[in-house]
Design a protein around this motif. Sequence first.
Motif, short mmCIF file in Angstrom:
data_model
loop_
_atom_site.label_atom_id
_atom_site.label_comp_id
_atom_site.label_asym_id
_atom_site.label_seq_id
_atom_site.Cartn_x
_atom_site.Cartn_y
_atom_site.Cartn_z
N PRO A 109 0.81 -1.22 0.00
CA PRO A 109 0.00 0.00 0.00
C PRO A 109 0.84 1.26 0.00
CG PRO A 109 0.01 -1.03 2.16
CD PRO A 109 0.69 -1.98 1.23
N GLY A 110 0.24 2.36 -0.42
CA GLY A 110 0.95 3.63 -0.48
C GLY A 110 0.86 4.39 0.83
N LYS A 111 0.70 5.71 0.73
CA LYS A 111 0.65 6.56 1.92
C LYS A 111 -0.64 7.36 1.95
CE LYS A 111 5.62 7.14 2.72
NZ LYS A 111 6.69 8.13 2.97
N PHE A 112 -1.03 7.73 3.17
CA PHE A 112 -2.25 8.51 3.40
C PHE A 112 -1.86 9.86 4.00
CE2 PHE A 112 -3.31 4.07 3.66
CZ PHE A 112 -4.52 3.95 3.01
N ARG A 113 -2.60 10.88 3.63
CA ARG A 113 -2.36 12.21 4.21
C ARG A 113 -3.70 12.85 4.56
NH1 ARG A 113 -2.26 17.53 2.48
NH2 ARG A 113 -2.82 16.94 0.36
N PRO A 114 -3.88 13.27 5.83
CA PRO A 114 -5.10 14.00 6.20
C PRO A 114 -5.19 15.30 5.42
CG PRO A 114 -3.87 13.32 8.15
CD PRO A 114 -2.97 13.10 6.99
N VAL A 115 -6.39 15.61 4.96
CA VAL A 115 -6.62 16.83 4.19
C VAL A 115 -7.49 17.77 5.01
CG1 VAL A 115 -7.58 17.82 2.09
CG2 VAL A 115 -6.42 15.60 2.01
N SER A 116 -7.00 18.97 5.23
CA SER A 116 -7.74 19.97 6.00
C SER A 116 -8.23 21.06 5.06
CB SER A 116 -6.85 20.57 7.09
OG SER A 116 -7.54 21.56 7.80
N THR A 117 -9.52 21.34 5.12
CA THR A 117 -10.10 22.40 4.29
C THR A 117 -10.50 23.63 5.10
OG1 THR A 117 -12.30 21.40 4.51
CG2 THR A 117 -10.95 20.71 2.63
N ARG A 118 -10.53 23.48 6.41
CA ARG A 118 -10.89 24.61 7.27
C ARG A 118 -10.30 24.40 8.65
NH1 ARG A 118 -17.39 23.22 7.71
NH2 ARG A 118 -17.14 21.14 8.60
N ARG A 119 -10.27 25.47 9.43
CA ARG A 119 -9.72 25.41 10.78
C ARG A 119 -10.54 24.45 11.64
NH1 ARG A 119 -6.25 28.81 13.24
NH2 ARG A 119 -6.44 30.27 11.48
N ASN A 120 -9.85 23.74 12.52
CA ASN A 120 -10.46 22.81 13.47
C ASN A 120 -10.97 21.53 12.83
OD1 ASN A 120 -10.06 24.68 15.61
ND2 ASN A 120 -12.00 25.71 15.14
N ASP A 121 -10.56 21.23 11.58
CA ASP A 121 -10.89 19.93 10.99
C ASP A 121 -10.22 18.82 11.79
OD1 ASP A 121 -12.53 20.82 9.02
OD2 ASP A 121 -11.08 20.62 7.39
N VAL A 122 -10.89 17.66 11.86
CA VAL A 122 -10.33 16.50 12.55
C VAL A 122 -10.35 15.30 11.61
CG1 VAL A 122 -11.08 17.32 14.82
CG2 VAL A 122 -12.55 15.77 13.52
N ILE A 123 -9.55 14.32 11.93
CA ILE A 123 -9.54 13.06 11.20
C ILE A 123 -9.79 11.92 12.18
CG2 ILE A 123 -7.03 12.79 11.38
CD1 ILE A 123 -9.16 11.73 8.36
N GLU A 124 -10.66 10.99 11.80
CA GLU A 124 -10.86 9.74 12.55
C GLU A 124 -10.93 8.62 11.52
OE1 GLU A 124 -13.82 7.44 15.71
OE2 GLU A 124 -14.47 9.29 14.76
N MET A 125 -10.21 7.54 11.79
CA MET A 125 -10.14 6.47 10.80
C MET A 125 -9.81 5.14 11.45
SD MET A 125 -6.38 7.27 9.13
CE MET A 125 -6.08 5.59 8.59
N LEU A 126 -10.11 4.07 10.72
CA LEU A 126 -9.74 2.71 11.10
C LEU A 126 -8.94 2.08 9.98
CD1 LEU A 126 -13.05 1.10 12.46
CD2 LEU A 126 -11.03 1.64 13.81
N GLN A 127 -8.00 1.21 10.34
CA GLN A 127 -7.35 0.36 9.35
C GLN A 127 -7.41 -1.08 9.84
OE1 GLN A 127 -3.43 1.91 8.32
NE2 GLN A 127 -4.31 2.93 6.53
N LEU A 128 -8.07 -1.92 9.01
CA LEU A 128 -8.27 -3.33 9.33
C LEU A 128 -7.50 -4.17 8.31
CD1 LEU A 128 -9.81 -5.70 10.77
CD2 LEU A 128 -11.63 -5.33 9.07
N TRP A 129 -6.68 -5.09 8.84
CA TRP A 129 -5.92 -6.00 7.98
C TRP A 129 -6.53 -7.39 8.08
CZ3 TRP A 129 -1.16 -4.64 5.42
CH2 TRP A 129 -0.77 -3.31 5.63
N ILE A 130 -6.79 -8.02 6.92
CA ILE A 130 -7.48 -9.31 6.86
C ILE A 130 -6.63 -10.29 6.07
CG2 ILE A 130 -9.61 -10.50 6.21
CD1 ILE A 130 -10.94 -7.68 6.16
N ASP A 131 -6.36 -11.44 6.66
CA ASP A 131 -5.58 -12.48 6.00
C ASP A 131 -6.42 -13.12 4.89
OD1 ASP A 131 -3.41 -14.07 5.54
OD2 ASP A 131 -3.63 -15.31 7.33
N LEU A 132 -5.75 -13.58 3.83
CA LEU A 132 -6.41 -14.26 2.74
C LEU A 132 -5.85 -15.68 2.62
CD1 LEU A 132 -6.46 -11.40 0.06
CD2 LEU A 132 -8.31 -12.10 1.60
#
Length: 277
Positions: A109-132
């Motif tokens: 996988p590549g890289k992720f960057r939070p994007v802010s469009t206005r003051r006080n923006d927040v980021i919340e996220m999950l990353q789930l890895w699943i075996d195949l």
Amino acid sequence: MKKILGIYSGTRQHRIGDGLLARTLFSQRTLGRHVSPFLSLDHVVPTPIPTLVPAADNAIAVRPHTYSNCKMLTLVYQGQLEYTDASGKTELIGAGDVQWVTVSDTTAPGKFRPVSTRRNDVIEMLQLWIDLPLPVSDCPNHLHPAPAEKVVGVDAIPTLNLPEDGGYIRVIAGNCASHRGAVPTSSSFDVWELQLKSRCASELKTVEGRTLLLAILSGSVMINGDQTARAGEVVMLDAQGEGIFLETHASTTALLLSGDPINMLSSAMPATSSVAA
């Protein structure tokens, strides 16, 4: 009803690459093969996005590339992420969207960057890895190269309302009450996002014989009238039985993960999970 095997707290916060702080709610490193086919789950709680910090300093590199032949799901709850793959192509993942990436020995996988469009923006996220269970190229039904990654928009994710206005379920992957999830699967697992209203009760029906984990992201919930789990905790339930009864003390967001352990996969057709009426 399924028996509760244990309730576990996430590890201390750690950096995802050089970027945001995340908490690992569970991993095979801490809980072993009991969580198979799931490898790990990282949660970035709501975090302010610095608007004046250079983009390179905000980049989120995924965990060291110790996993291969797996699927990585990124769920964005608040804010926006810009994803850049190995070729330099970028795409935006917005609130409510889900991105999946297939990781093999030759692709990462590549890289992720939070994007802010206005003051006080927040980021919340999950990353789930699943075996195949097999490399994609070895799957019997594999005829054409599968896409390595895709962003599924919030409007494309099936949503099921729970009885008596108890909330709703977003079917991220797998099946729920005959609704197929938005993320394609080559093995038997379900990923449901539960949005449960305060002081409501819901009964869910899952597939017997599977690993079953309930990760609490916010709020609190009592399971089967027995024990209460709170934000940052993961409940492991017995493979025997099908039912799970949830009673909320507060508005609760949780992730229900159900899947066949990789070392116990059979050639049988995937079973379908459902919501009890």
